[in-house]
Motif scaffolding. Structure first.
Motif, PDB file in Angstrom:
ATOM      1  N   UNK A  72       0.838  -1.204   0.000  1.00  9.27           N
ATOM      2  CA  UNK A  72       0.000   0.000   0.000  1.00  9.27           C
ATOM      3  C   UNK A  72       0.867   1.246   0.000  1.00  9.27           C
ATOM      4  N   UNK A  73       1.943   1.214   0.808  1.00  8.95           N
ATOM      5  CA  UNK A  73       2.786   2.393   0.915  1.00  8.95           C
ATOM      6  C   UNK A  73       3.517   2.664  -0.399  1.00  8.95           C
ATOM      7  N   UNK A  74       3.905   1.586  -1.085  1.00 10.96           N
ATOM      8  CA  UNK A  74       4.754   1.743  -2.253  1.00 10.96           C
ATOM      9  C   UNK A  74       3.994   1.808  -3.576  1.00 10.96           C
ATOM     10  N   UNK A  75       2.718   1.411  -3.583  1.00 13.93           N
ATOM     11  CA  UNK A  75       2.060   1.429  -4.897  1.00 13.93           C
ATOM     12  C   UNK A  75       1.591   2.848  -5.201  1.00 13.93           C
ATOM     13  N   UNK A  76       1.606   3.230  -6.479  1.00 16.69           N
ATOM     14  CA  UNK A  76       1.182   4.578  -6.832  1.00 16.69           C
ATOM     15  C   UNK A  76      -0.259   4.813  -6.374  1.00 16.69           C
TER      16      UNK A  76
ATOM     17  N   UNK B  76      -2.961   4.517   6.732  1.00 14.90           N
ATOM     18  CA  UNK B  76      -2.628   3.472   7.703  1.00 14.90           C
ATOM     19  C   UNK B  76      -1.146   3.074   7.735  1.00 14.90           C
ATOM     20  N   UNK B  77      -0.556   2.689   6.588  1.00 19.06           N
ATOM     21  CA  UNK B  77       0.823   2.201   6.653  1.00 19.06           C
ATOM     22  C   UNK B  77       1.781   3.228   7.245  1.00 19.06           C
ATOM     23  N   UNK B  78       1.519   4.512   6.988  1.00 20.46           N
ATOM     24  CA  UNK B  78       2.424   5.543   7.496  1.00 20.46           C
ATOM     25  C   UNK B  78       2.351   5.627   9.021  1.00 20.46           C
TER      26      UNK B  78
END
Lengths: 253, 288
Positions: free
Chosen positions: A101-105, A138-140
């Motif tokens: 989630x954090x890395x996908x555009x 969320x991931x952040x």
């Protein structure tokens, strides 16, 4: 060598701040022509104040950003605690999903949620925006809180448990106070990300709930509008104030 | 121990449910949609087909894809070239000014990125301030056409994304031990060799992280291309957005999105491999 270094730093800062400075200065321009200075005026601020749709969009954005930040701080903190303290099945997969989630555009996340909402019949508006914003914030929060959890001495927790505290008491009186600054930092990060988001919002928004970035987007797409300068100046001032306030509170802690 | 089990189960169930419902399932739906046929009423018709992928090979779309990737890569390179010396210079300054200088890098990030893109438009317009300055000084006779060019889109992307490059670079430069540089020069290495064999390998993780943080958003920021590039200079993000919101061709938009995801996954894998290589190498010689 020294002046070269300082000159270079100065140049980069100039590039970073020149566009913002131009915005601020021209927000006080009397002319409709956005490129020619014709004396001081507060006309654009007055127009801004009269623009009800814009004020409504700003209020909507603040509501959305604060609720999304709060919800993601809550879920994200619990997730970070679970990832740090408990062993459970599929932990690696969960970690991997958060990383994805954090890395996908943003745009990939956006269309996937749009497809989901349409399929499930979720009405596009506040609820769909909230669910989408919590998902990308969320991931952040997890990363921020997890970093804090790995940074402090885990023996404190063991000590609390050994001294007879229940898991719940330990969480409430030991763990949460320790990680609280990180939770606040995560909240702030979520709030900023949510307030700034254009890419996800444009897909999952509905006619009943207009948010500020999309309103600005429709204004700046076609031509230049001096009201946007005034709006940008107001936003800049507000975020500066919020930043100073948060620094003040963090320093007092 | 009483509360531990229910609390744990509850938390784990909550986060799993959230990720399955809002991450796993939606992505599955997008993959499925990309193999279906468009339908005017229900967005997609349940009929298997590879036509969306075939359309991606259409020279029109293939060239948009390549152009967009090219713009994103140029943006990343420009951010690296600006950010690397910058992060180095800041990291060598006295400790008391560093927090302020880094704060000043983050501050623009707090202004809406759309607003910053708009600010670029004010500067680059034909009668904008850059042209006024150039005409005033007499460098050019005619105003330059800067807005609605590929250069304008790249400038906008660099402006919006530069902090994402500077921060990880600054983090690695902060950890770079000054004594290693001294050792290198004491052992007779010229500055260039010190840079090539000591500084660069040790700062590589920051370089890679910064490049990813710039490159990934750069392909999707359709609003920067919209505001500064007009209708001509499209990013992959514009294509996907147009298919979903204007043309209503979900299968094609989904296929484009999957291609983008695959390209990004490949880059992430390359990052993983090179980060591992750097770790191994710096573990062997530079820090031994």
């Amino acid at each position: 060598m020294r002046w070269l270094k300082h000159g270079y730093l100065g140049l980069v800062y100039l590039l970073l701040y020149l566009p913002i400075a131009v915005l601020v200065v021209f927000s006080f321009n009397a002319s409709r022509n956005p490129y020619r200075w014709q004396g001081l005026s507060l006309e654009w601020y007055a127009r801004l104040w009269d623009n009800d749709a814009l004020i409504q969009a700003a209020a909507n954005s603040l509501l959305l950003a604060s609720s999304a930040a709060t919800l993601s701080a809550l879920i994200g903190t619990l997730t970070a605690i679970a990832l740090h303290r408990y062993r459970f099945r599929g932990k690696r997969v969960l970690n991997g999903m958060l990383f994805v989630v954090m890395m996908s555009p943003d745009i990939v996340l956006a269309i996937s949620l749009l497809v989901l909402f349409i399929l499930l019949g979720v009405k596009l508006g506040y609820l769909s925006l909230l669910l989408a914003h919590v998902t990308f914030c969320l991931p952040f929060v997890v990363v921020t809180v997890y970093a804090r959890l790995s940074g402090f001495n885990a023996q404190i927790i063991e000590a609390a448990r050994d001294l007879g505290a229940s898991e719940w008491q330990m969480l409430r009186t030991v763990l949460v106070p320790i990680i609280f600054p990180a939770v606040m930092a995560g909240w702030l990060l979520g709030f900023t990300l949510s307030l700034d988001d254009v890419v996800v919002s444009i897909f999952v928004t509905g006619p009943t709930f207009e948010v500020l970035p999309l309103r600005i987007y429709s204004m700046v797409r076609l031509g230049v509008k001096p009201e946007v300068n005034a709006l940008a100046t107001v936003l800049l001032t507000l975020s500066l104030l919020a930043l100073l306030a948060s620094q003040y509170f963090l320093a007092r802690k | 121990m009483k509360l531990r089990a229910p609390f744990r189960t509850g938390v784990v169930a909550l986060i799993w449910a959230w990720m399955l419902l809002f991450v796993f399932l939606p992505n599955l739906l997008v993959i499925a949609a990309s193999f279906l046929v468009r339908d005017d009423v229900h967005f997609v018709r349940l009929e298997g087909s590879l036509q969306s992928y075939a359309r991606l090979l259409d020279p029109v779309y293939a060239s948009v894809f390549l152009d967009s990737l090219g713009m994103a890569l140029t943006t990343t390179l420009a951010c690296l070239l600006i950010g690397y010396p910058f992060a180095y210079a800041v990291s060598r300054l006295p400790a008391r000014v560093k927090p302020l200088l880094i704060f000043l890098v983050i501050l623009p990030f707090w202004t809406n990125s759309l607003v910053r893109t708009y600010a670029m438009k004010l500067l680059l317009a034909t009668n904008g301030l850059v042209n006024q300055a150039l005409l005033g000084v007499g460098i050019v006779e005619q105003p330059l056409r800067m807005l609605y060019t590929e250069g304008a889109v790249i400038a906008g992307l660099v402006y919006v994304l530069l902090p994402f490059m500077i921060l990880p670079l600054y983090a690695v430069f902060e950890q770079l031990r000054a004594d290693l540089l001294e050792v290198s020069s004491d052992l007779g290495a010229q500055p260039w060799r010190t840079f090539r064999y000591v500084v660069l390998p040790l700062t590589m993780p920051g370089v890679l992280a910064g490049c990813l943080l710039v490159l990934i958003p750069a392909v999707g920021m359709f609003y920067v291309a919209d505001v500064l590039g007009g209708a001509k200079h499209l990013l992959i993000g514009n294509v996907i957005k147009n298919q979903f919101l204007d043309a209503r061709d979900w299968p094609f938009g989904a296929a484009a999105s999957i291609l983008l995801t695959l390209a990004m996954a490949l880059l992430l894998y390359a990052y993983y491999l090179s980060a591992r290589m750097v770790r191994r190498r710096s573990g062997d010689d530079a820090l031994a």
